[in-house]
Design a protein around this motif. Structure first.
Motif, mmCIF file in Angstrom:
data_model
loop_
_atom_site.group_PDB
_atom_site.id
_atom_site.type_symbol
_atom_site.label_atom_id
_atom_site.label_comp_id
_atom_site.label_asym_id
_atom_site.label_seq_id
_atom_site.Cartn_x
_atom_site.Cartn_y
_atom_site.Cartn_z
ATOM 1 N N PRO A 240 -3.569 -37.966 -4.219
ATOM 2 C CA PRO A 240 -4.376 -38.310 -3.042
ATOM 3 C C PRO A 240 -5.830 -37.865 -3.167
ATOM 4 O O PRO A 240 -6.157 -36.971 -3.948
ATOM 5 N N PHE A 241 -6.693 -38.512 -2.403
ATOM 6 C CA PHE A 241 -8.009 -37.949 -2.111
ATOM 7 C C PHE A 241 -7.750 -36.900 -1.037
ATOM 8 O O PHE A 241 -7.351 -37.224 0.093
ATOM 9 N N GLU A 242 -7.949 -35.625 -1.387
ATOM 10 C CA GLU A 242 -7.433 -34.531 -0.562
ATOM 11 C C GLU A 242 -7.918 -34.585 0.883
ATOM 12 O O GLU A 242 -7.153 -34.320 1.822
ATOM 13 N N ASP A 243 -9.174 -34.936 1.092
ATOM 14 C CA ASP A 243 -9.713 -34.942 2.452
ATOM 15 C C ASP A 243 -9.090 -36.024 3.335
ATOM 16 O O ASP A 243 -9.288 -36.018 4.563
ATOM 17 N N SER A 244 -8.361 -36.945 2.726
ATOM 18 C CA SER A 244 -7.776 -38.043 3.506
ATOM 19 C C SER A 244 -6.354 -37.750 3.976
ATOM 20 O O SER A 244 -5.773 -38.539 4.724
ATOM 21 N N ILE A 245 -5.789 -36.634 3.570
ATOM 22 C CA ILE A 245 -4.386 -36.352 3.873
ATOM 23 C C ILE A 245 -4.198 -36.073 5.368
ATOM 24 O O ILE A 245 -4.904 -35.277 5.973
ATOM 25 N N VAL A 246 -3.224 -36.760 5.944
ATOM 26 C CA VAL A 246 -2.818 -36.540 7.331
ATOM 27 C C VAL A 246 -1.301 -36.347 7.341
ATOM 28 O O VAL A 246 -0.563 -37.174 6.804
ATOM 29 N N VAL A 247 -0.848 -35.264 7.953
ATOM 30 C CA VAL A 247 0.579 -34.946 7.981
ATOM 31 C C VAL A 247 1.094 -35.000 9.415
ATOM 32 O O VAL A 247 0.475 -34.437 10.331
ATOM 33 N N GLU A 248 2.228 -35.685 9.608
ATOM 34 C CA GLU A 248 2.868 -35.750 10.914
ATOM 35 C C GLU A 248 4.321 -35.293 10.781
ATOM 36 O O GLU A 248 4.990 -35.601 9.786
ATOM 37 N N VAL A 249 4.799 -34.563 11.768
ATOM 38 C CA VAL A 249 6.197 -34.161 11.843
ATOM 39 C C VAL A 249 6.781 -34.735 13.128
ATOM 40 O O VAL A 249 6.305 -34.418 14.227
ATOM 41 N N ASP A 250 7.745 -35.636 12.979
ATOM 42 C CA ASP A 250 8.334 -36.351 14.117
ATOM 43 C C ASP A 250 7.263 -37.045 14.945
ATOM 44 O O ASP A 250 7.290 -37.030 16.184
ATOM 45 N N GLY A 251 6.282 -37.621 14.242
ATOM 46 C CA GLY A 251 5.247 -38.407 14.900
ATOM 47 C C GLY A 251 4.098 -37.609 15.475
ATOM 48 O O GLY A 251 3.152 -38.195 16.025
ATOM 49 N N VAL A 252 4.133 -36.285 15.327
ATOM 50 C CA VAL A 252 3.070 -35.434 15.884
ATOM 51 C C VAL A 252 2.228 -34.874 14.748
ATOM 52 O O VAL A 252 2.763 -34.235 13.833
ATOM 53 N N PRO A 253 0.895 -35.108 14.760
ATOM 54 C CA PRO A 253 0.042 -34.565 13.694
ATOM 55 C C PRO A 253 0.098 -33.037 13.669
ATOM 56 O O PRO A 253 0.084 -32.383 14.718
ATOM 57 N N VAL A 254 0.176 -32.472 12.461
ATOM 58 C CA VAL A 254 0.197 -31.012 12.306
ATOM 59 C C VAL A 254 -0.854 -30.620 11.275
ATOM 60 O O VAL A 254 -1.223 -31.412 10.398
#
Length: 291
Positions: A240-254
């Motif tokens: 990945p391009f590190e700054d673009s990473i978005v993580v969600e757990v059960d639909g909620v951004p964390v």
């Protein structure tokens, strides 16, 4: 000489979504390997005083667990196998974990863990302790380096051979800090050497290091338990391009995660590890290959 200026907007070559389901484990066999040399009295007490913080994680999550205790100079169990059905579990564990301080000064925790889990050992495959469907969790507690005779890689190879999947074996090290050891802030004499051997083997099995000089054993042992039960690392399918990473757990951004560039993975720790059966969605963009 001519000059031409140009403004442009770049675009990523593509976007990726990696999805993971947190499976966790339902069965665990936990082997404590406790240093019983002359300086370990204070550390054995710290372990037993905070045992509740550790085992409550297994109880709350409904994991079917077994516990056995050996020492760094003896591969035989110090008492009966313990479980959630053991009457007065904390007292029984304390009786085994307070292993005395008259053991060998040449601590060989890795060697005796190997012996215990080899044919004929109390924790060998086919024994009542080492169950085929259970995750094996080995926890080393020592204030000195390991003096075992084999290489770290050889011990890791043995531990991995006990299970059909490397994800079903993990070792943790509750030892002195790398590279110079540590001292207990509340005592003028209690100190620990660098836990050489234990730290390296734990890293190779995906386990955790906890400083034996920690001021909060309870929180650290609780984190150790979470790391044992749930997957804390999720390897990405592309770079990945590190700054673009978005993580969600059960639909909620964390945001309580880190990116490990060497393993190309998203890592969680402690209470931030996603709960069992949760869905982890990792979105990121990929930079084009200019070649």
């Amino acid at each position: 000489i001519a000059r031409a200026d140009q403004d442009a907007i770049g675009e990523f070559s593509s976007s990726v979504t990696d999805e993971f389901e947190q499976e966790g484990i339902t069965t665990a066999d936990i082997l404590f390997v406790i240093d019983n040399s002359g300086s370990m009295g204070i550390w054995q007490t710290a372990l037993t005083d905070n045992f509740t913080s550790f085992i409550s994680v297994f109880s709350v999550t409904g994991v079917d667990y077994q516990i056995a205790v050996i020492t760094t100079d003896d591969a035989t169990f110090r008492g009966p196998i313990l479980s959630d059905t053991t009457p007065d579990l904390e007292t029984e564990f304390t009786d085994q974990a307070i292993a005395g301080t008259y053991g060998s000064a040449m601590e060989r925790g890795l060697q005796h863990a190997e012996e215990a889990t080899s044919p004929g050992g109390d924790a060998s495959p086919g024994s009542s302790f080492l169950r085929a469907d259970a995750k094996l969790i080995i926890i080393f507690v020592s204030d000195e380096k390991d003096w075992s005779l084999k290489t770290d890689a050889e011990y890791v190879s043995h531990f991995n051979s006990l299970k059909t999947s490397e994800s079903m074996i993990v070792t943790h090290a509750v030892v002195g800090d790398s590279p110079s050891g540590c001292s207990l802030s509340t005592s003028s004499w209690a100190s620990a050497d660098y836990g050489e051997g234990y730290i390296e083997v734990s890293a190779l099995t995906g386990g955790s290091f906890v400083s034996i000089c920690s001021a909060d054993w309870g929180a650290d042992l609780e984190t150790l338990a979470h790391d044992s039960i749930l997957d804390s690392s999720f390897e990405l399918s592309d770079i990945p391009f590190e700054d673009s990473i978005v993580v969600e757990v059960d639909g909620v951004p964390v945001t309580a995660w880190t990116y490990n560039i060497l393993e190309n993975s998203i890592n969680f720790s402690g209470s931030d590890i996603p709960a069992s059966e949760s869905l982890i969605e990792i979105n990121y963009s990929i930079i084009a290959d200019c070649d």
